[in-house]
Scaffold this active site. Sequence first.
Site, PDB file in Angstrom:
ATOM      1  N   ARG A 138      43.511  45.202  35.642  1.00  0.00           N
ATOM      2  CA  ARG A 138      43.266  45.578  37.035  1.00  0.00           C
ATOM      3  C   ARG A 138      43.536  47.138  37.229  1.00  0.00           C
ATOM      4  O   ARG A 138      44.898  47.593  36.768  1.00  0.00           O
ATOM      5  CB  ARG A 138      43.690  44.700  37.977  1.00  0.00           C
ATOM      6  CG  ARG A 138      42.904  43.206  37.691  1.00  0.00           C
ATOM      7  CD  ARG A 138      43.709  42.326  38.483  1.00  0.00           C
ATOM      8  NE  ARG A 138      43.056  41.041  38.355  1.00  0.00           N
ATOM      9  CZ  ARG A 138      43.038  40.100  37.292  1.00  0.00           C
ATOM     10  NH1 ARG A 138      43.835  40.428  36.339  1.00  0.00           N
ATOM     11  NH2 ARG A 138      42.498  38.990  37.087  1.00  0.00           N
ATOM     12  N   HIS A 151      38.446  45.259  34.671  1.00  0.00           N
ATOM     13  CA  HIS A 151      37.821  45.416  33.379  1.00  0.00           C
ATOM     14  C   HIS A 151      36.657  46.193  33.383  1.00  0.00           C
ATOM     15  O   HIS A 151      35.320  46.110  32.810  1.00  0.00           O
ATOM     16  CB  HIS A 151      37.122  43.863  32.974  1.00  0.00           C
ATOM     17  CG  HIS A 151      38.177  43.095  32.501  1.00  0.00           C
ATOM     18  ND1 HIS A 151      39.635  43.517  31.928  1.00  0.00           N
ATOM     19  CD2 HIS A 151      38.123  41.742  32.331  1.00  0.00           C
ATOM     20  CE1 HIS A 151      40.248  42.331  31.707  1.00  0.00           C
ATOM     21  NE2 HIS A 151      39.533  41.205  32.113  1.00  0.00           N
ATOM     22  N   HIS A 157      38.518  40.707  24.377  1.00  0.00           N
ATOM     23  CA  HIS A 157      38.853  39.529  25.206  1.00  0.00           C
ATOM     24  C   HIS A 157      38.527  38.180  24.794  1.00  0.00           C
ATOM     25  O   HIS A 157      38.093  37.249  25.489  1.00  0.00           O
ATOM     26  CB  HIS A 157      37.864  39.700  26.557  1.00  0.00           C
ATOM     27  CG  HIS A 157      38.561  38.863  27.931  1.00  0.00           C
ATOM     28  ND1 HIS A 157      38.511  37.708  27.909  1.00  0.00           N
ATOM     29  CD2 HIS A 157      39.241  39.448  28.906  1.00  0.00           C
ATOM     30  CE1 HIS A 157      39.025  37.532  29.106  1.00  0.00           C
ATOM     31  NE2 HIS A 157      39.532  38.570  29.870  1.00  0.00           N
ATOM     32  N   ASP A 183      48.436  34.284  33.128  1.00  0.00           N
ATOM     33  CA  ASP A 183      47.538  35.030  32.984  1.00  0.00           C
ATOM     34  C   ASP A 183      48.356  36.406  33.379  1.00  0.00           C
ATOM     35  O   ASP A 183      48.184  37.139  34.591  1.00  0.00           O
ATOM     36  CB  ASP A 183      46.591  34.806  34.442  1.00  0.00           C
ATOM     37  CG  ASP A 183      45.340  35.938  34.187  1.00  0.00           C
ATOM     38  OD1 ASP A 183      45.190  36.828  33.423  1.00  0.00           O
ATOM     39  OD2 ASP A 183      44.620  35.765  35.332  1.00  0.00           O
ATOM     40  N   GLU A 199      45.109  39.770  25.060  1.00  0.00           N
ATOM     41  CA  GLU A 199      44.543  40.907  25.331  1.00  0.00           C
ATOM     42  C   GLU A 199      45.466  42.132  25.113  1.00  0.00           C
ATOM     43  O   GLU A 199      46.258  42.571  26.136  1.00  0.00           O
ATOM     44  CB  GLU A 199      43.826  41.172  26.633  1.00  0.00           C
ATOM     45  CG  GLU A 199      42.785  39.868  26.944  1.00  0.00           C
ATOM     46  CD  GLU A 199      42.731  39.351  28.529  1.00  0.00           C
ATOM     47  OE1 GLU A 199      42.243  40.456  29.224  1.00  0.00           O
ATOM     48  OE2 GLU A 199      42.906  38.398  28.600  1.00  0.00           O
TER      49      GLU A 199
HETATM   50  C1  BGC Z   1      42.276  38.464  33.565  1.00  0.00           C
HETATM   51  C2  BGC Z   1      41.840  37.147  34.242  1.00  0.00           C
HETATM   52  C3  BGC Z   1      40.316  37.051  34.348  1.00  0.00           C
HETATM   53  C4  BGC Z   1      39.762  36.933  33.094  1.00  0.00           C
HETATM   54  C5  BGC Z   1      38.179  37.160  33.089  1.00  0.00           C
HETATM   55  C6  BGC Z   1      41.611  38.251  32.259  1.00  0.00           C
HETATM   56  O1  BGC Z   1      41.724  39.462  31.439  1.00  0.00           O
HETATM   57  O2  BGC Z   1      43.524  38.767  33.578  1.00  0.00           O
HETATM   58  O3  BGC Z   1      42.360  37.034  35.530  1.00  0.00           O
HETATM   59  O4  BGC Z   1      40.000  35.927  35.069  1.00  0.00           O
HETATM   60  O5  BGC Z   1      40.233  38.283  32.383  1.00  0.00           O
HETATM   61  O6  BGC Z   1      37.540  36.263  32.064  1.00  0.00           O
END
Ligand code: BGC
Length: 344
Positions: free
Chosen positions: A78, A103, A174, A246, A308
């Site tokens: 983010r 992303h 991811h 997360d 990630e």
């Molecule tokens: C984020 C999550 C998000 C996900 C989407 C992750 O990298 O931290 O908050 O919902 O990606 O699949």
Amino acid sequence: MVREFGRTAEGKEVKLYTLKNKGGMEIAVTDYGAALVKVLVPDKDGKAKDVVLGYDRASDYEAGGVYFGATVGRVANRIGGASFSLNGKEYKLTANDNQNSLHGGRDYYNKRMWSVEDLTEQKAAFCLESPDGDQGYPGAVKVTVTYELTDDNELTIHYHAVSDADTLLNLTNHSYFNLSGHASGTVLGQEVFIAAEAFTRADAESIPTGELVPVAGTPMDFREYKAIGAEIEKDYEALILGQGYDHNWALDGTGMRTVAGMRSKETGIVMEVLTDLPGMQFYTGNFIISEQGKEGAEYKRRYGACFETQYFPDAVHKEHFAGPAVKAGVPYDTVTVYRFRTEG
Ligand code: BGC
């Protein structure tokens, strides 16, 4: 080996490339999104287990919203307020996660056709020309993501990019791993370790506050292997806000090193994560509701865990976080390795 992987809505032909090594492993990657589709690892009985969540065809990757196997860019994670300034100029991004950019924010890298640049039995390199202004970022960038499967059962992902102007870059993968097999249910019983003394505290919109919180004495402590589910429901700020794990862990050390591991007692499959990057978002698939996956599998909440590797989220707004800024003409190079073995 190359096979058809269906077509995009626009009718573009998509391919699936299979790489095999001498250690009994096999992976499949697609030129749609440069995504990792399949990772076969022998389990303790010598049977091949597919340990990543994914779909059977390109159109499902096109429709999907949870980033299965995705190559994420330009900036993974983010950016608060979906804007930033660089060299005195303000850049606007798309807010796609509350008021923030997540992303890439729009026209995701994982929703485009990549071209195949290099292909051998154990290597596939995908290339993307990202024009100036793409997703709101300055600079035309040529990105190359190379997947390599070594005979030591290492899946290496090398990210290489060069921009013609100063910009931001933070590329990651991811993939959702489930070492008992992609169709086996939740990962809560599988164990994880993360070599990190601290994580970056985040607000209700998952934007780091700037604080580094020591993991000691908290459910964020994965310095020793523990079951993912052991403390996930604890009454702890980060877990409540993230609806599970997360967060970005501030990885110990620098340079290429082992930063995390995951293991399944059921299959005996162990994975180690190595990277040269400073951070890693450990995300336990808290927001997967129901996805129709490979071979008829249905994936639900917490059926996979993501590792990630990255620069810290919102680093562009935090002076003390190592920046994802790259200079014009200076190559961006980073490597993450998922190394597999089987015990028992
Ligand atoms: C984020 C999550 C998000 C996900 C989407 C992750 O990298 O931290 O908050 O919902 O990606 O699949």
